[in-house]
Scaffold this motif. Sequence first.
Motif, PDB file in Angstrom:
ATOM      1  N   UNK A  33      -3.524  -8.841  -6.205  1.00 57.30           N
ATOM      2  CA  UNK A  33      -4.380  -7.796  -6.479  1.00 57.30           C
ATOM      3  C   UNK A  33      -5.481  -7.651  -5.344  1.00 57.30           C
ATOM      4  N   UNK A  34      -5.620  -8.711  -4.342  1.00 54.37           N
ATOM      5  CA  UNK A  34      -6.536  -8.619  -3.370  1.00 54.37           C
ATOM      6  C   UNK A  34      -5.970  -8.158  -1.957  1.00 54.37           C
ATOM      7  N   UNK A  35      -4.552  -7.834  -1.923  1.00 56.78           N
ATOM      8  CA  UNK A  35      -3.968  -7.390  -1.134  1.00 56.78           C
ATOM      9  C   UNK A  35      -4.408  -5.707  -0.684  1.00 56.78           C
ATOM     10  N   UNK A  36      -4.869  -5.468   0.583  1.00 56.04           N
ATOM     11  CA  UNK A  36      -5.366  -4.026   1.008  1.00 56.04           C
ATOM     12  C   UNK A  36      -4.045  -3.404   1.391  1.00 56.04           C
ATOM     13  N   UNK A  37      -3.595  -2.232   0.966  1.00 59.33           N
ATOM     14  CA  UNK A  37      -2.480  -1.624   1.103  1.00 59.33           C
ATOM     15  C   UNK A  37      -2.715  -0.557   2.081  1.00 59.33           C
TER      16      UNK A  37
END
Length: 285
Positions: free
Chosen positions: A153-157
């Motif tokens: 959920x912390x991944x910046x897309x």
Amino acid sequence: MTTLTHRTRRTELSKNSEKKVESEENTNQERSLDNEDSGDSKDIRLTLMEEVLLLGLKDKEGYTSFWNDCISSGLRGGILIELAMRGRIYLEPPTLRKKRLLDRKVLLKSESPTGDVLLDETLKHIKATEPTETVQTWIELLTGETWNPFKLQYQLRNVRERIAKNLVEKGILTTEKQNFLLFDMTTHPVTNMTEKQRLVKKLQDSVLERWVNDPQRMDKRTLALLVLAHSSDVLENVFSSLTDDKYDVAMNRAKDLVELDPEVEGTKHSATEMIWAVLAAFNKS
């Protein structure tokens, strides 16, 4: 009751005073950034992430090299440094058990918005994360390089596309569609070459005409950009226009800079710890 009332008022005054001090610190951080950029363009102010992407983009084609697998993590490192330089995050103080930059956790200093979507999104993640994480872990989490499904959920897309969009809005890039046989791709050719050339010349000068041979005396944002450009594998683009002699000098000085011991440099007076912590993280990866 009177004593309790006075205590309550003193507590409220103390809290208001702390908030005022924090607000003034953040304002001073922003003013400091403006002052550090005083020699640059007065009209356009770029974040470190925007500068790194601009350096990595092919001018006419409008995309980064397909072989560059370093720029994604480099942009995430830029986000952490930018947040630190804006007074939003910092490294926990060193202790006997946690002296090394890579062992110390990233802590929230201020949750006030920066106005940049990627920075504010990262700030929310850092605020919501318990227990706190190190610089290296945050770079991995923001890049999506984790085996823990609960951390995805912390991944910046779509980071490159979102940064490119910011540069389009600032009048530096434009948006086009290119066909690559099997698929169409959105590209962002450079339209404001003056701004890119200004950025390239600033970095060239920092290791040539304005070389000081001491990172503590360098402009902090220029130092950060050199570290990030190296870590993102776009430094070659910066020096490619130089003559052979100047190219060799520039590359050697930049190499000497990034090969300094981050643990030593990070402890020096007036050092920006986050810059050296990010460099330490890239050196280890």
